[in-house]
Design an enzyme around this catalytic site. Structure first.
Site, PDB file in Angstrom:
ATOM      1  N   GLU A  75       0.816  -1.203   0.000  1.00  0.00           N
ATOM      2  CA  GLU A  75       0.000   0.000   0.000  1.00  0.00           C
ATOM      3  C   GLU A  75       0.861   1.269   0.000  1.00  0.00           C
ATOM      4  O   GLU A  75       0.597   2.191  -0.754  1.00  0.00           O
ATOM      5  CB  GLU A  75      -0.903  -0.030   1.244  1.00  0.00           C
ATOM      6  CG  GLU A  75      -1.956   1.041   1.294  1.00  0.00           C
ATOM      7  CD  GLU A  75      -3.134   0.781   0.373  1.00  0.00           C
ATOM      8  OE1 GLU A  75      -3.137  -0.288  -0.308  1.00  0.00           O
ATOM      9  OE2 GLU A  75      -4.039   1.622   0.314  1.00  0.00           O
ATOM     10  N   ASP A  76       1.870   1.310   0.823  1.00  0.00           N
ATOM     11  CA  ASP A  76       2.565   2.573   1.078  1.00  0.00           C
ATOM     12  C   ASP A  76       3.987   2.672   0.532  1.00  0.00           C
ATOM     13  O   ASP A  76       4.556   3.752   0.469  1.00  0.00           O
ATOM     14  CB  ASP A  76       2.589   2.871   2.587  1.00  0.00           C
ATOM     15  CG  ASP A  76       1.182   3.119   3.123  1.00  0.00           C
ATOM     16  OD1 ASP A  76       0.400   3.776   2.401  1.00  0.00           O
ATOM     17  OD2 ASP A  76       0.874   2.665   4.230  1.00  0.00           O
TER      18      ASP A  76
END
Ligand code: MN
Length: 508
Positions: A75-76
């Site tokens: 996700e990041d």
């Protein structure tokens, strides 16, 4: 001590291979998040590390701890699925993807449907280990919530209080439940939090002193009757839990007897009952407050005997009697099933276990012996069986069984606003309408599924978005009884039909 070493210290006798893998994941995540910062200004990796550490402290094995360290890298950070698979294998990729997917569920909607939301949450996780990672992640996010912009704080804290904390409770993880509740409480109910703090301020010291005295007397008495090798501690009620109880008792703190409770851990189940008899023999118990959660455990598996006694100081004290195995289950719940190692059937060594528990208990006495070893006979057979089978199979089978119980026959249906309602499979729009409100059920005029008109006997499918149209003059017919699947809908339909019959009879 380096941070990797600290992390490893919570894992029960890791192999060389496991140490290597954990260290590799640690370095990998640190590098992947190198350019990112948290709202607090710290390196992003601190969050990955704390999540991994929370999991290790919960007694989760290397696989879950590694997934925890890596949980945000899809996700990041710009790491691809293939990279993770190549470096750490499919199982870890599966767990990370699960956590990423769960992060995308939006929790909004009517308060009365939060139960369905919780179930949806579990159902979409596929693997309970994913939920445990998500809870560990949420703990650290809550611990650093004061750095997050004001307008986001309330939403995150409410979500924690209404979805995550009850979920931890349902899964029997007392430690996480209390932590999540107490971390959210001041953000969701700031005024009430202040009020509770004010009330509790005066209670603290004198009560602990009293507990210590009561504790000494009880230990002596039990020893005299042959129950030795016991472990005592006290626990303070969580702030949010205390708040809920104060609300029920009209804010009269004198009606709450378990702000502090004395916990006595004895070697066997027999000792629990024997100790209860001994204690009642020299201290009068308060009527109506003796609860046998050993014979009748709580739905989430909690076991203990509770009693409240009058002390010789003119006070009352709640006492909780349990075995070490019950204590561990009450604090770790479902997580404790994953921590069983094949090579070590007695589970984690007492020292590691104590180290994990220490921040949460206040010990009153010390005993040298490894208590977990005395409890072999008390470990339920089905858990023992799990411990004897290879790691992978045990968790997969266990999860399968558990999910079968909860979810096999449920579907999740959405309102056009995104509220979710869970129903048994085979349900119709009629069941859905009554689940929203009986007034809606009683006046259905038409139904749309995904925007298309359908008949009332349409079988709904998991994930359908259903729009019920109502008209004042519409009413249930006898045929609806054959279509409806839920007892709730049937009950309302029958009642309405009966009312109508009675009215017609009168008019005749
Ligand atoms: Mn995270």
């Amino acid at each position: 001590m380096s941070r990797v070493k600290e992390l490893l210290s919570f894992i029960d006798s890791p192999t060389k291979e496991e140490i290597k893998e954990i260290t590799k994941a640690y370095n990998f995540a640190q590098k992947a998040h190198a350019q990112q910062l948290r709202y607090s200004g710290e390196p992003y990796f601190n969050h990955s590390y704390e999540t991994g550490k929370n999991l290790a402290m919960l007694g989760m094995g290397p696989t879950v701890v590694i997934a925890g360290l890596l949980h945000d890298i899809i996700e990041d950070a710009n790491i691809t699925e293939d990279e993770i698979k190549n470096e750490f294998g499919e199982e870890i990729l599966f767990l990370i993807e699960g956590v990423t997917k769960l992060g995308k569920i939006r929790f909004r909607g009517l308060k009365r449907h939060v139960e369905s939301l919780r179930k949806l949450f579990i159902a979409s996780s596929q693997d309970l280990r994913v939920i445990i990672i998500k809870l560990a992640d949420r703990i650290h996010n809550m611990e650093t919530l004061h750095y997050v912009p004001k307008e986001k704080q309330l939403r995150i804290a409410t979500e924690t209080l209404e979805i995550f904390a009850p979920l931890a409770y349902r899964l029997g993880m007392g430690i996480l439940n209390r932590k999540l509740e107490d971390l959210s409480f001041p953000f969701v109910y700031p005024k009430e939090y202040e009020k509770v703090q004010e009330i509790i301020k005066e209670k603290n010291n004198e009560d602990v002193e009293l507990l210590k005295k009561v504790n000494r007397t009880i230990i002596k008495r039990l020893a005299k009757e042959g129950i030795t090798n016991i472990e005592t501690s006290y626990r303070k009620k969580g702030m949010y839990s205390l708040y809920r109880k104060l609300e029920r008792k009209n804010w009269d703190v004198n009606k709450i007897y378990d702000i502090f409770a004395l916990r006595i851990i004895v070697p066997t189940v027999n000792d629990c009952y024997k100790a209860l008899g001994i204690i009642h023999g020299f201290r009068r118990p308060m009527p109506g407050r003796i609860k046998d959660y050993i014979a009748f455990s709580k739905p989430n598996g909690y076991q203990s005997i509770h009693t409240t006694i009058f002390t010789r100081f003119g006070n009352v004290v709640e006492i909780q009697l349990r075995t070490a195995a019950m204590h561990k289950k009450a604090e770790y719940g479902i997580a404790s099933h994953f921590s069983y190692k094949t090579k070590n059937k007695n589970n984690v060594s007492y020292n590691v276990w104590l180290k994990r528990l220490l921040p949460n208990i206040h010990k009153l006495n010390e005993s040298e012996k490894d208590k977990t070893k005395n409890n072999e006979t008390e470990i339920p057979i089905w858990i023992k069986k799990l411990a004897e089978s290879p790691n992978n199979i045990q968790s997969k089978e266990f999860i399968k069984e558990l999910k079968k119980d909860f979810f096999e026959h449920r579907i999740f249906i959405f309102t056009p606003n995104g509220d979710v309602i869970d129903l048994p499979t085979g349900s119709s729009p009629i069941d859905f309408a009554y689940a929203i409100h009986s007034d809606i059920g009683n006046h259905i005029s038409g139904t749309k599924v995904h925007g298309k008109l359908v008949s009332l006997d349409t079988e709904l499918k998991n994930g359908d978005i259903v729009d019920i149209q109502t008209k004042k003059e519409s009413a249930p017919t006898k045929k609806w009884l054959d279509i409806a699947k839920t007892t709730d809908a049937k009950r309302h339909i029958k009642a309405t039909l009966k009312r109508r019959r009675e009215k017609e009879n009168k008019n005749n």
